[in-house]
Design an enzyme around this catalytic site. Structure first.
Site, short mmCIF file in Angstrom:
data_model
loop_
_atom_site.label_atom_id
_atom_site.label_comp_id
_atom_site.label_asym_id
_atom_site.label_seq_id
_atom_site.Cartn_x
_atom_site.Cartn_y
_atom_site.Cartn_z
CG ASN A 208 48.96 35.83 23.07
OD1 ASN A 208 49.47 36.70 22.21
ND2 ASN A 208 49.73 35.01 23.79
CE LYS A 339 57.47 37.56 35.19
NZ LYS A 339 56.98 36.86 33.95
N1 CTP Z 1 56.92 35.60 30.38
C1 CTP Z 1 57.71 34.36 30.33
N2 CTP Z 1 57.07 33.09 30.51
C2 CTP Z 1 55.69 32.99 30.60
C3 CTP Z 1 55.02 34.13 31.09
C4 CTP Z 1 55.72 35.53 30.91
O1 CTP Z 1 58.96 34.44 29.88
N3 CTP Z 1 55.19 31.87 31.17
C5 CTP Z 1 57.60 36.86 30.24
C6 CTP Z 1 57.08 37.49 28.97
O2 CTP Z 1 57.86 37.32 27.72
C7 CTP Z 1 57.31 39.01 29.48
C8 CTP Z 1 57.32 38.91 30.91
O3 CTP Z 1 57.45 37.55 31.40
O4 CTP Z 1 58.69 39.47 29.25
C9 CTP Z 1 55.91 39.49 31.53
O5 CTP Z 1 54.83 38.83 30.90
P1 CTP Z 1 53.44 39.42 31.38
O6 CTP Z 1 52.43 38.41 30.48
O7 CTP Z 1 53.29 40.71 31.32
O8 CTP Z 1 53.28 38.78 32.71
P2 CTP Z 1 53.29 37.61 33.52
O9 CTP Z 1 54.54 37.30 34.48
O10 CTP Z 1 52.78 36.45 32.47
O11 CTP Z 1 52.00 37.99 34.74
P3 CTP Z 1 50.63 38.21 34.33
O12 CTP Z 1 50.02 37.82 32.99
O13 CTP Z 1 49.72 37.99 35.53
O14 CTP Z 1 50.39 40.01 34.24
#
Ligand code: CTP
Length: 404
Positions: A208, A339
């Site tokens: 990403n 979370k």
């Molecule tokens: N995060 C994590 N592990 C993952 C995905 C996300 O620890 N596999 C953590 C990220 O570091 C961030 C938070 O969760 O602090 C939110 O991440 P984000 O990408 O915004 O959300 P997601 O939970 O992945 O949901 P989505 O992508 O569907 O918005």
């Protein structure tokens, strides 16, 4: 700031006369000022001038003979809350960088644990010489602070970078350093930064656009405020900050393993990393060869590191970041609850100036009690400061202080 002790070191450069104005201004601000001169500085300014302004004895050498237990280079080193060297010559910078303690000034600096601010002033060629630059870079890397010299006419007749900045500029930096918050002193902080990569085959991956800038700014700020920082970083495009323990973890699985290793001892976890949500179900052992047909890669979910931490958290304060493009407030609130976070920093990455690769962001901070704080466009460094301010204001943070 009133009542703090500042040691002003003066070395042998033409700008030494400006030290008088600095000492006088510091005393007017209510600071307790002690001055140490090098022998070379005596050719440019008299101890009597500085002593009169500082209202404390000015020292050049360690007193000789047995005069009790007063040892200036240790006594002043302990007393100092900030050390300032104005002007700092190339010679003194070189001595400090190599640990040479052959005069009272350099030996006191070697013995102090206070922050040290150096204001170099010299001929432009001496300043730009790679030797001087290497010494400055090294000292910066171990936490010394510098004020850049200004460009202009130099006393030696040349024009270039080497002039001591105006005293108000130096005073501003002194005030900033003396007022630095140390509210994270003794705290163990984990910061994740950058983007994770999920392998498709030995040469390709799914990744990403995260640069790591936000996480790095947070790690830097936490370190400045006294925290012991473990920075677990995936792929990043900028230099990591100094002073933190850097662990590289490129895949989600590796990041999870590294975070879990340090999590039990942590006080605060700030997950600024852009973690992949999916990974290829199988990783090809050999490079996938080009073909005529469409290629389908089956993806499976990765582990959600933050959600896992939310389930096992004890004393730890958990802070997440949410990158959203639609229904920001609703999605962010859902993440905060699912979370089990203490704070969530949400940003709409579709807005100009927000999100990946840029130096700015537009964020809102969500709290457990439903409160939402919205902020305008700010630099990532400013956001790091306010995120840490909000963490330090949480009642759970206070409790950790009492326990330790
Ligand atoms: N995060 C994590 N592990 C993952 C995905 C996300 O620890 N596999 C953590 C990220 O570091 C961030 C938070 O969760 O602090 C939110 O991440 P984000 O990408 O915004 O959300 P997601 O939970 O992945 O949901 P989505 O992508 O569907 O918005």
């Amino acid at each position: 700031m009133v009542g703090k002790t500042v040691i002003v070191g003066v070395t042998g450069g033409i700008a030494a006369y400006k030290a008088a104005e600095l000492v006088s201004s510091l005393v007017k601000k209510g600071l307790n000022v002690h001055v140490i001169l090098t022998k070379a500085a005596l050719d440019f300014i008299t101890p009597l001038t500085l002593e009169t302004l500082a209202k404390n004895p000015v020292l050049v050498d360690e007193p000789t003979g047995s005069q009790g237990i007063y040892v200036p280079h240790i006594d002043l080193a302990l007393k100092a809350e900030l050390f300032v060297v104005v002007p700092a010559t190339a010679n003194t910078i070189a001595k400090i960088a190599t640990g040479i303690a052959d005069n009272l000034l350099t030996s006191t600096i070697l013995a102090t644990k206070a922050p040290v601010l150096l204001a170099p002033s010299m001929n432009v060629n001496m300043y730009e010489n790679p030797i001087t630059q290497k010494n400055i870079e090294f000292l910066k890397s171990i936490g010394f602070h510098f004020i850049e010299p200004e460009e202009g006419f130099l006393a030696c007749g040349t024009v270039g970078k080497g002039r001591l900045p105006a005293i108000p500029v130096i005073l501003e930096e002194i005030e900033r350093l003396l007022c630095l918050k140390k509210d994270f002193q003794g705290k163990r902080v984990i910061v994740t930064a950058g983007g994770t990569r999920e392998a498709i085959d030995p040469v390709r991956y799914i990744g990403n656009r995260s640069s790591g800038k936000m996480g790095f700014a947070i790690a830097k700020e936490a370190y400045k405020r006294g925290a012991q920082v473990t920075l677990i970083a995936g792929n990043t495009t900028v230099e990591p900050p100094q002073g933190v323990k850097l662990i590289r973890a490129f895949s989600t699985e590796k990041m999870r393993d590294e975070v879990l290793k340090v999590f039990p001892d942590a006080d605060v976890v700030i997950k600024a990393a852009a973690v992949a949500d999916y990974k290829p179900k199988t990783v090809e052992q050999s490079k996938i060869k080009k073909g005529e047909q469409n290629l389908t890669i089956e993806l499976c979910p990765t582990v959600d590191i933050l959600k896992e931490l939310g389930k096992i958290k004890d004393k730890q304060i958990l802070v997440g970041f949410a990158a959203e493009t639609d229904q920001v407030a609703m999605n962010a609130k859902k993440k905060l609850e699912e979370k089990n976070l203490d704070l969530l920093v949400a940003n709409d990455v579709s807005k100009e100036g927000a999100g990946f690769e840029v130096d700015t962001n537009i964020v809102s901070i969500l709290y457990r009690n439903g409160q939402v704080e919205e902020f305008p466009l700010l630099t990532k460094a400013e956001i790091a400061t306010l995120v840490l301010d909000r963490i330090a204001a949480l009642p759970r943070f206070e409790c950790q202080v009492k326990e330790s």
